[in-house]
Enzyme design. Structure first.
Site, short mmCIF file in Angstrom:
data_model
loop_
_atom_site.label_atom_id
_atom_site.label_comp_id
_atom_site.label_asym_id
_atom_site.label_seq_id
_atom_site.Cartn_x
_atom_site.Cartn_y
_atom_site.Cartn_z
N ASP A 28 85.94 23.91 -10.05
CA ASP A 28 87.32 23.59 -10.46
C ASP A 28 87.53 23.32 -11.95
O ASP A 28 88.28 22.40 -12.31
CB ASP A 28 87.84 22.39 -9.65
CG ASP A 28 87.89 22.66 -8.16
OD1 ASP A 28 87.51 23.77 -7.74
OD2 ASP A 28 88.30 21.75 -7.41
N GLU A 76 90.60 24.95 -7.05
CA GLU A 76 91.42 24.28 -6.03
C GLU A 76 92.86 24.77 -6.19
O GLU A 76 93.39 24.78 -7.31
CB GLU A 76 91.38 22.75 -6.20
CG GLU A 76 92.22 22.03 -5.15
CD GLU A 76 92.17 20.50 -5.25
OE1 GLU A 76 91.31 19.97 -5.98
OE2 GLU A 76 93.00 19.86 -4.58
N LYS A 133 89.83 27.56 -2.99
CA LYS A 133 89.72 26.57 -1.92
C LYS A 133 90.97 25.71 -1.84
O LYS A 133 91.50 25.28 -2.88
CB LYS A 133 88.48 25.69 -2.14
CG LYS A 133 88.47 24.88 -3.43
CD LYS A 133 87.12 24.18 -3.60
CE LYS A 133 87.07 23.26 -4.78
NZ LYS A 133 87.92 22.09 -4.70
N CYS A 166 85.99 16.48 -6.08
CA CYS A 166 85.57 17.80 -5.59
C CYS A 166 84.07 18.05 -5.70
O CYS A 166 83.49 18.73 -4.86
CB CYS A 166 86.37 18.89 -6.29
SG CYS A 166 88.12 18.82 -5.83
N GLN A 206 68.82 6.30 -2.18
CA GLN A 206 68.09 6.45 -0.91
C GLN A 206 67.20 7.69 -0.89
O GLN A 206 67.19 8.46 0.07
CB GLN A 206 69.07 6.50 0.27
CG GLN A 206 69.98 5.27 0.36
CD GLN A 206 70.87 5.33 1.57
OE1 GLN A 206 70.39 5.27 2.70
NE2 GLN A 206 72.17 5.43 1.34
N1 TIU Z 1 88.79 19.23 -8.36
C1 TIU Z 1 89.10 17.97 -8.05
O1 TIU Z 1 88.31 17.05 -8.20
N2 TIU Z 1 90.40 17.74 -7.61
C2 TIU Z 1 91.07 16.58 -7.79
O2 TIU Z 1 92.21 16.43 -7.38
N3 TIU Z 1 90.41 15.60 -8.48
C3 TIU Z 1 90.90 14.40 -8.90
O3 TIU Z 1 90.09 13.60 -9.38
N4 TIU Z 1 92.19 14.14 -8.80
#
Ligand code: TIU
Length: 237
Positions: A28, A76, A133, A166, A206
């Site tokens: 993203d 995204e 996605k 994400c 862990q």
């Molecule tokens: N790509 C991703 O992390 N989408 C989000 O909406 N992230 C936020 O931190 N908002």
């Protein structure tokens, strides 16, 4: 198919990279998250916190491509008719502007709009799959798993944004599907420094419950030493 391993310094212990089985997955790195006026800023975030990841990602991408290794990108976003946008996601945050509304770089997080696309610094080249996605995880409602399986990929170097959203969701999904993930600290970023640190701590705790955490320098050094021809070292070329 080689069985060589390249040891990469990482936490909680060295990551054994299998050169023929490992893809770089860049999550993203879209204008909507990294540039002023996009979805990230609309949510009240300081986008400059993510921009520190651009240069290390650019260097890693050049080295990875130079070594002839596979690269995949995710974005995204949603269909222009928003049929795949859950109502709960659309209204979340109670902001004045929602996903699908007009923004300075086109409709927010809508496929085909300028803001939805990947930043120019890391733009995909032909042959690099781009996974669109609708969710935070890259495996949910996408063909990523099939693409990786068809290429016999079992390991992922994961970079991109944001660390705790994400990137973390994708690493967890990947881990449950049997992939080994190496996440690079300097190549992932969050709008929240504490969440970045904790997001990485959760992955490597862990005994590496979800994966490994390393840095791009160590990885670039290791793959550059190895060169672009798998097997060349073994053959003494
Ligand atoms: N790509 C991703 O992390 N989408 C989000 O909406 N992230 C936020 O931190 N908002």
């Amino acid at each position: 198919m080689g069985t060589d391993r390249i040891e990469i310094e990482a936490e909680p212990y060295a990551f054994e990279l299998l050169p023929d089985r490992c893809a770089l997955l860049i999550i993203d790195m879209q204008r909507d998250f990294l540039e002023p006026g996009g979805f990230g800023e609309m949510l009240g975030n300081d986008v400059s916190r993510l921009r520190r990841t651009i240069e290390p990602n650019r260097r890693l991408l050049a080295a990875w491509r130079g070594a002839g290794r596979p690269v995949m990108h995710t974005r995204e976003g949603h269909r222009p008719d928003l049929a795949d946008l859950p109502p709960a996601k659309k209204i979340r945050g109670r902001g004045a502007t929602a996903i699908g509304d007009a923004g300075p770089m086109g409709r927010i997080l809508v496929r085909g709009e300028a803001g939805h696309d990947i930043i120019p610094e890391l733009y995909p080249v032909p042959g690099e799959p781009v996974i669109d996605k609708p969710g935070k995880g890259a495996f949910f409602a996408t063909d990523l798993h099939a693409i990786l399986q068809n290429r016999t990929i079992t390991q992922l170097v994961v970079t991109g944004v944001t660390t705790e959203v994400c990137v973390n969701t994708t690493v967890r999904e990947a881990n449950d599907r049997g992939y080994e993930c190496l996440v690079l600290d300097d190549c992932v970023g969050s709008y929240f420094p504490d969440f970045h640190a904790t997001g990485l701590a959760m992955i490597k705790a862990q005994g590496g419950i979800f994966g490994w955490v390393g840095t791009s320098d160590r990885l670039i050094e290791a793959i550059s030493k190895r060169g672009s021809t798998p097997g060349a070292e073994r053959a003494g070329v």
